[in-house]
Motif scaffolding. Structure first.
Motif: not given
Length: 323
Positions: A228-229, A232, A239, A241, A244-245, A266, A269, A308, A314, A317
């Protein structure tokens, strides 16, 4: 990848005489990355990657890394395969360093990640977790919560020279994780460094994963948090999303997350952001003179850590929790 230790051609030829790889045609150092010294070898048989393991890598961990890549060679996760020498050994010594040769993977890493890349990465990471469920070797993560404070201690006196007030901000974050890390979540073998430059694509399809030298036994969802970091955020550290999804959907298409893993995402992350902030800070402050390496800016991960910390659910994300 990087080059800290150079190799004389006569040394390399002597080393390669122990392998059945054909004649050395050319070799060159690879400047990307920050951990080991890496070289692209072209021989009359094929192309290979030669790695010299530098001081940050514990030689006792090398059998785990080699064993993991060999284990994956029999799975549907494409990874470099260690090349054994004429004596049947995958590890040797060159230029005063432990050394290994692995097969070369075709492809390029995505300079600008798209949602489709993120889905493929999430799916492949989950397949890696599944493929290593029967991998018997164990390596505890030296760069999880107990290892973060020593890193902080090595950088704290100069941390404020990078960002004013950084020392106290890091100290507060450490205290949070030391008291709340969800160590009871499902564990297994994780890559732990699946950044874009460690994932190759060819004709739009994921063609392989490389650089397993942070791989370890740890929380499976922590591997997802690292990605994620890494995948994304946009260049301005906002960020995305949609990415992320896609990453989470790709992962869950193979291995659905438990409700508890979703709940703690979270915090995981945040921890992943702190881990890379600390190691980048150490590298930023301590680049060896003359090294062919470009240190990565730790401020990027400070911005991610702060993001984060603002997340309480969540769904931020791209993931929905059951009500």
């Amino acid at each position: 990848m990087a080059v800290y230790t150079d190799i004389a051609e006569d040394e390399l030829r002597a080393f390669l005489s122990n392998y059945d790889l054909g004649e050395l045609l050319s070799y060159k150092g690879i400047a990307e990355g920050v951990e080991n010294s890496n070289f692209l070898l072209h021989t009359s048989k094929a192309s290979y990657i030669l790695t010299l393991y530098e001081q940050r890598v514990d030689a006792d961990d090398l059998p785990f890394f080699i064993g993991l890549m060999e284990h994956l060679s029999g799975s549907d996760v494409i990874a470099p395969e260690p090349v054994r020498n004429k004596g049947g050994t995958a590890l040797g010594h060159l230029a005063g360093r432990p050394a290994a040769i692995v097969t070369f993977l075709e492809g390029m890493w995505p300079r600008k990640a798209k949602a489709s890349h993120c889905f493929a990465v999430g799916e492949t990471m989950a397949r890696l977790h599944a493929a290593t469920s029967d991998f018997k070797m164990v390596r505890e993560n030296a760069l999880t919560v107990p290892g973060w404070r020593p890193l902080f201690d090595g950088a704290k006196d100069r941390a404020d020279s990078v960002v004013p007030g950084l020392r106290s901000e890091l100290e507060l974050a450490l205290k949070t994780f030391e008291g709340n890390w969800p160590s009871h979540l499902p564990r297994g073998t994780i890559h732990a460094d699946l950044f874009p430059d460690n994932v190759f694509f060819l004709s739009g399809e994921l063609s392989g994963l490389i650089d397993f030298y942070f791989a370890c036994t740890d929380l499976l969802a922590y591997d997802l948090a690292i990605c994620l970091n890494a995948w994304c955020f946009e260049p301005d550290n906002a960020f995305n999303i949609t990415k992320g999804k896609a990453l989470i959907d790709g992962y869950q298409s193979v291995r659905p997350l438990s409700d508890e893993e979703k709940e703690h995402l979270p915090l995981l992350a945040q921890g992943a952001a702190l881990r890379f902030l600390l190691t980048r800070l150490i590298d930023w402050l301590n680049v060896p003179a003359g090294a062919l390496v470009v240190p990565k800016d730790p401020k990027e991960y400070l911005a991610k850590l702060r993001f984060h910390r603002s997340i309480t659910h969540a769904s931020a994300y791209g993931l929905e929790l059951k009500s």
